[in-house]
Design a protein around this motif. Structure first.
Motif, PDB file in Angstrom:
ATOM      1  N   THR A 228       0.837  -1.197   0.000  1.00 14.27           N
ATOM      2  CA  THR A 228       0.000   0.000   0.000  1.00 14.27           C
ATOM      3  C   THR A 228       0.873   1.248   0.000  1.00 14.27           C
ATOM      4  OG1 THR A 228      -1.790  -1.127   1.164  1.00 14.27           O
ATOM      5  CG2 THR A 228      -1.787   1.279   1.227  1.00 14.27           C
ATOM      6  N   ILE A 229       0.630   2.136  -0.984  1.00 14.51           N
ATOM      7  CA  ILE A 229       1.444   3.345  -1.095  1.00 14.51           C
ATOM      8  C   ILE A 229       0.575   4.610  -1.106  1.00 14.51           C
ATOM      9  CG2 ILE A 229       3.373   2.232  -2.266  1.00 14.51           C
ATOM     10  CD1 ILE A 229       2.245   3.238  -4.917  1.00 14.51           C
ATOM     11  N   GLY A 230      -0.724   4.446  -0.973  1.00 14.87           N
ATOM     12  CA  GLY A 230      -1.610   5.603  -0.949  1.00 14.87           C
ATOM     13  C   GLY A 230      -3.058   5.179  -0.863  1.00 14.87           C
ATOM     14  N   GLY A 249       1.717  10.014  -2.046  1.00 14.82           N
ATOM     15  CA  GLY A 249       2.531  10.793  -1.131  1.00 14.82           C
ATOM     16  C   GLY A 249       4.014  10.611  -1.329  1.00 14.82           C
ATOM     17  N   ARG A 250       4.413   9.584  -2.057  1.00  9.70           N
ATOM     18  CA  ARG A 250       5.848   9.368  -2.245  1.00  9.70           C
ATOM     19  C   ARG A 250       6.128   8.920  -3.672  1.00  9.70           C
ATOM     20  NH1 ARG A 250       6.908   3.420   0.394  1.00  9.70           N
ATOM     21  NH2 ARG A 250       4.736   2.890   0.867  1.00  9.70           N
ATOM     22  N   PRO A 251       7.296   9.295  -4.206  1.00 12.74           N
ATOM     23  CA  PRO A 251       7.618   8.936  -5.590  1.00 12.74           C
ATOM     24  C   PRO A 251       8.018   7.465  -5.705  1.00 12.74           C
ATOM     25  CG  PRO A 251       9.464  10.055  -4.581  1.00 12.74           C
ATOM     26  CD  PRO A 251       8.350  10.105  -3.580  1.00 12.74           C
ATOM     27  N   ALA A 252       8.044   6.980  -6.927  1.00  8.94           N
ATOM     28  CA  ALA A 252       8.533   5.624  -7.183  1.00  8.94           C
ATOM     29  C   ALA A 252      10.031   5.585  -6.889  1.00  8.94           C
ATOM     30  CB  ALA A 252       8.265   5.252  -8.637  1.00  8.94           C
ATOM     31  N   PRO A 253      10.581   4.413  -6.593  1.00 10.38           N
ATOM     32  CA  PRO A 253      12.015   4.310  -6.292  1.00 10.38           C
ATOM     33  C   PRO A 253      12.918   4.919  -7.363  1.00 10.38           C
ATOM     34  CG  PRO A 253      10.909   2.277  -5.708  1.00 10.38           C
ATOM     35  CD  PRO A 253       9.896   3.130  -6.414  1.00 10.38           C
ATOM     36  N   ASP A 254      12.482   4.805  -8.643  1.00 11.52           N
ATOM     37  CA  ASP A 254      13.312   5.360  -9.718  1.00 11.52           C
ATOM     38  C   ASP A 254      12.955   6.811 -10.034  1.00 11.52           C
ATOM     39  OD1 ASP A 254      10.875   5.093 -10.941  1.00 11.52           O
ATOM     40  OD2 ASP A 254      11.532   3.703 -12.507  1.00 11.52           O
ATOM     41  N   LYS A 256      10.323   7.971 -11.394  1.00  8.33           N
ATOM     42  CA  LYS A 256       9.482   8.134 -12.575  1.00  8.33           C
ATOM     43  C   LYS A 256       8.005   8.049 -12.202  1.00  8.33           C
ATOM     44  CE  LYS A 256      12.921   6.375 -15.851  1.00  8.33           C
ATOM     45  NZ  LYS A 256      13.223   5.355 -16.884  1.00  8.33           N
ATOM     46  N   PRO A 257       7.119   8.600 -13.055  1.00  9.37           N
ATOM     47  CA  PRO A 257       5.681   8.579 -12.746  1.00  9.37           C
ATOM     48  C   PRO A 257       5.121   7.160 -12.688  1.00  9.37           C
ATOM     49  CG  PRO A 257       6.182  10.103 -14.533  1.00  9.37           C
ATOM     50  CD  PRO A 257       7.407   9.302 -14.305  1.00  9.37           C
ATOM     51  N   ARG A 258       4.086   7.012 -11.883  1.00  8.13           N
ATOM     52  CA  ARG A 258       3.352   5.741 -11.844  1.00  8.13           C
ATOM     53  C   ARG A 258       2.061   5.884 -12.639  1.00  8.13           C
ATOM     54  NH1 ARG A 258       4.935   6.021  -6.183  1.00  8.13           N
ATOM     55  NH2 ARG A 258       6.216   4.235  -5.543  1.00  8.13           N
ATOM     56  N   PHE A 259       1.583   4.767 -13.174  1.00  7.25           N
ATOM     57  CA  PHE A 259       0.357   4.731 -13.953  1.00  7.25           C
ATOM     58  C   PHE A 259      -0.557   3.642 -13.391  1.00  7.25           C
ATOM     59  CE2 PHE A 259       3.581   6.561 -16.569  1.00  7.25           C
ATOM     60  CZ  PHE A 259       2.944   7.461 -17.428  1.00  7.25           C
ATOM     61  N   VAL A 260      -1.864   3.814 -13.611  1.00  3.29           N
ATOM     62  CA  VAL A 260      -2.802   2.781 -13.181  1.00  3.29           C
ATOM     63  C   VAL A 260      -2.645   1.570 -14.095  1.00  3.29           C
ATOM     64  CG1 VAL A 260      -5.233   2.159 -12.912  1.00  3.29           C
ATOM     65  CG2 VAL A 260      -4.454   4.452 -12.264  1.00  3.29           C
ATOM     66  N   LEU A 261      -2.361   0.415 -13.490  1.00  7.40           N
ATOM     67  CA  LEU A 261      -2.181  -0.825 -14.238  1.00  7.40           C
ATOM     68  C   LEU A 261      -3.415  -1.715 -14.180  1.00  7.40           C
ATOM     69  CD1 LEU A 261       1.434  -1.847 -13.117  1.00  7.40           C
ATOM     70  CD2 LEU A 261       0.769  -0.484 -15.115  1.00  7.40           C
ATOM     71  N   GLU A 262      -4.157  -1.608 -13.085  1.00  7.11           N
ATOM     72  CA  GLU A 262      -5.280  -2.529 -12.896  1.00  7.11           C
ATOM     73  C   GLU A 262      -6.272  -1.938 -11.899  1.00  7.11           C
ATOM     74  OE1 GLU A 262      -5.622  -6.870 -10.861  1.00  7.11           O
ATOM     75  OE2 GLU A 262      -4.173  -6.740 -12.520  1.00  7.11           O
ATOM     76  N   VAL A 271      -4.163  -0.636  -8.644  1.00  2.00           N
ATOM     77  CA  VAL A 271      -2.774  -1.069  -8.735  1.00  2.00           C
ATOM     78  C   VAL A 271      -2.031  -0.136  -9.681  1.00  2.00           C
ATOM     79  CG1 VAL A 271      -1.200  -2.972  -9.230  1.00  2.00           C
ATOM     80  CG2 VAL A 271      -3.517  -3.460  -8.409  1.00  2.00           C
ATOM     81  N   VAL A 272      -0.885   0.389  -9.242  1.00  8.01           N
ATOM     82  CA  VAL A 272      -0.097   1.298 -10.065  1.00  8.01           C
ATOM     83  C   VAL A 272       1.309   0.752 -10.259  1.00  8.01           C
ATOM     84  CG1 VAL A 272      -1.412   3.310  -9.300  1.00  8.01           C
ATOM     85  CG2 VAL A 272       0.673   2.663  -8.073  1.00  8.01           C
ATOM     86  N   GLY A 273       1.954   1.239 -11.306  1.00  5.66           N
ATOM     87  CA  GLY A 273       3.310   0.787 -11.586  1.00  5.66           C
ATOM     88  C   GLY A 273       3.938   1.598 -12.692  1.00  5.66           C
ATOM     89  N   PRO A 274       5.113   1.194 -13.152  1.00  3.01           N
ATOM     90  CA  PRO A 274       5.833   1.952 -14.176  1.00  3.01           C
ATOM     91  C   PRO A 274       5.128   1.881 -15.530  1.00  3.01           C
ATOM     92  CG  PRO A 274       6.947  -0.119 -13.714  1.00  3.01           C
ATOM     93  CD  PRO A 274       5.881   0.011 -12.685  1.00  3.01           C
TER      94      PRO A 274
END
Length: 379
Positions: A228-230, A249-254, A256-262, A271-274
């Motif tokens: 859980t990240i938000g 509230g926090r950026p991805a480790p790299d 870069k922006p996150r996008f809704v995956l599912e 669910v979000v990811g690269p």
């Protein structure tokens, strides 16, 4: 032929009707009242089917010298298009209301009534082409102007419906030519802006509109590992590929922006990811229909070459497809993309082509990457 011209109030339908008249057909114009608020006025190029559009359609019919009627389809439109749109989003899917409108209103309810009244065909201003083969069968093809081609949203038409469909703009090389023709004919809609966005959400704020109609409750936003990240105000208001509005509230480790995956509506989880994980290469569709007679491979279950398109103005990609049947005999369309697509979501429509010919369509039940592992459950 006796032709019923569906008059939206725009330049395309007006010129299509004019060409049908010029071809010698007995033409009657009809405007579909789809709004439950008939006093609504258009704002710029947003929305359609307003009282302003009704008046524009009447003026066009007056110039053409053909009878004009307004048919109230608002109840049918609410049930078959608007309520369906809400139900699909509530189930975590991303529907295309224009497909449903063409399928259930313009080429089902309207055509059914037209045939009952003795008309031979329904004429619209869509940019698409119907070809009649030597054996009398019909095929649906792309229009001459690929930039304006609307064969995608007509992919739901059946062979029987194609027999009674007329698209006079099929061979028109550009929209500019349609506007010039309207000007020459003295049609006041010659320079009227094209409508866009969802017609029943004229301000374009789909999320805000849905929030008033779907019961939303706060849930978790998780990453691909299930952490859980938000939080979010309601999973149903999101769609696959979305980037804005996540408010994490926090950026991805790299970084870069996150996008809704599912979207997981049962869990009320997003669910979000690269961005790279948005790519999918296998689509599975239900509610399959064929635009014309199916090709032989449909019956045999053999895989066949095609092009797949999942958005009205999206680029088609090379694909291989085949049909599977479940124990109840229902068809399922399986499409393997040669080049992956990004941001494809359940509920969208995949239309498959061979060359310019539309073979058929299906509503996506799943879209996944064969190379990507399944996303982790939330924890």
């Amino acid at each position: 032929m006796r032709v019923l011209a569906a008059m939206s109030g725009g330049v395309d339908s007006a010129v299509a009707a004019a060409r049908a008249v010029e071809a010698g057909h007995d033409v009657v114009g009809v405007h579909l009242a789809l709004s439950r608020m008939p006093g609504t006025l258009r704002t710029g190029s947003r929305g359609c089917c307003t009282i302003e559009d009704s008046r524009d359609a009447w003026r066009a019919c007056d110039i053409l010298g053909i009878p004009y009627y307004v048919w109230d389809f608002s109840e049918r439109f609410k049930e078959d298009v608007v309520d369906d749109f809400i139900a699909e989003y509530a189930a975590g899917r991303t529907p295309n209301p224009c497909m449903r409108c063409n399928e259930r209103i313009k080429f089902a309810a309207l055509l059914e009534k037209a045939l009952a009244l003795g008309f031979d065909a329904v004429c619209t201003g869509h940019y698409a082409k119907v070809i009649e083969n030597a054996d009398g069968s019909r095929e649906l093809h792309r229009a001459a102007d690929w930039a304006k081609d609307q064969s995608y949203v007509l992919g739901v038409l059946t062979h029987e419906q194609l027999k009674h469909s007329m698209f006079p703009l099929a061979e028109t090389p550009s929209k500019a030519e349609v506007r010039a023709e309207a000007e020459r004919r003295g049609l006041s809609v010659a320079n009227k802006p094209d409508s866009h966005d969802i017609c029943f959400i004229p301000d374009g704020d789909t999320r805000g509109w849905l929030e008033e109609r779907i019961e939303l409750s706060e849930g978790n936003i998780v990453d691909v590992d299930g952490e859980t990240i938000g939080t979010h105000p309601g999973a149903n208001a999101f769609t696959v590929g979305q980037r804005k509005g996540l408010k994490l509230g926090r950026p991805a480790p790299d970084g870069k922006p996150r996008f809704v995956l599912e979207i997981r509506p049962k869990e009320n989880t997003v669910v979000v990811g690269p961005e790279r994980m948005l790519a999918v290469d296998q689509l599975r569709g239900i509610k399959v229909s064929w635009a014309g007679l199916p090709i032989p491979a449909v019956d045999t279950g053999e895989e066949f070459d095609c092009m797949a398109q999942v958005r009205a103005h999206g680029d088609p990609v090379d694909a291989r497809a085949h049909v599977e049947r479940d124990e109840d005999g229902r068809e399922h369309l399986v499409v393997r993309l040669i080049e992956p697509m990004r941001g494809v979501a359940p509920g969208q429509t995949v239309v498959i082509y061979q060359g310019t010919r539309v073979l058929g369509q299906a509503t996506l039940d799943s879209a996944r990457s064969l190379e990507r592992p399944d996303l982790a459950p939330a924890r």
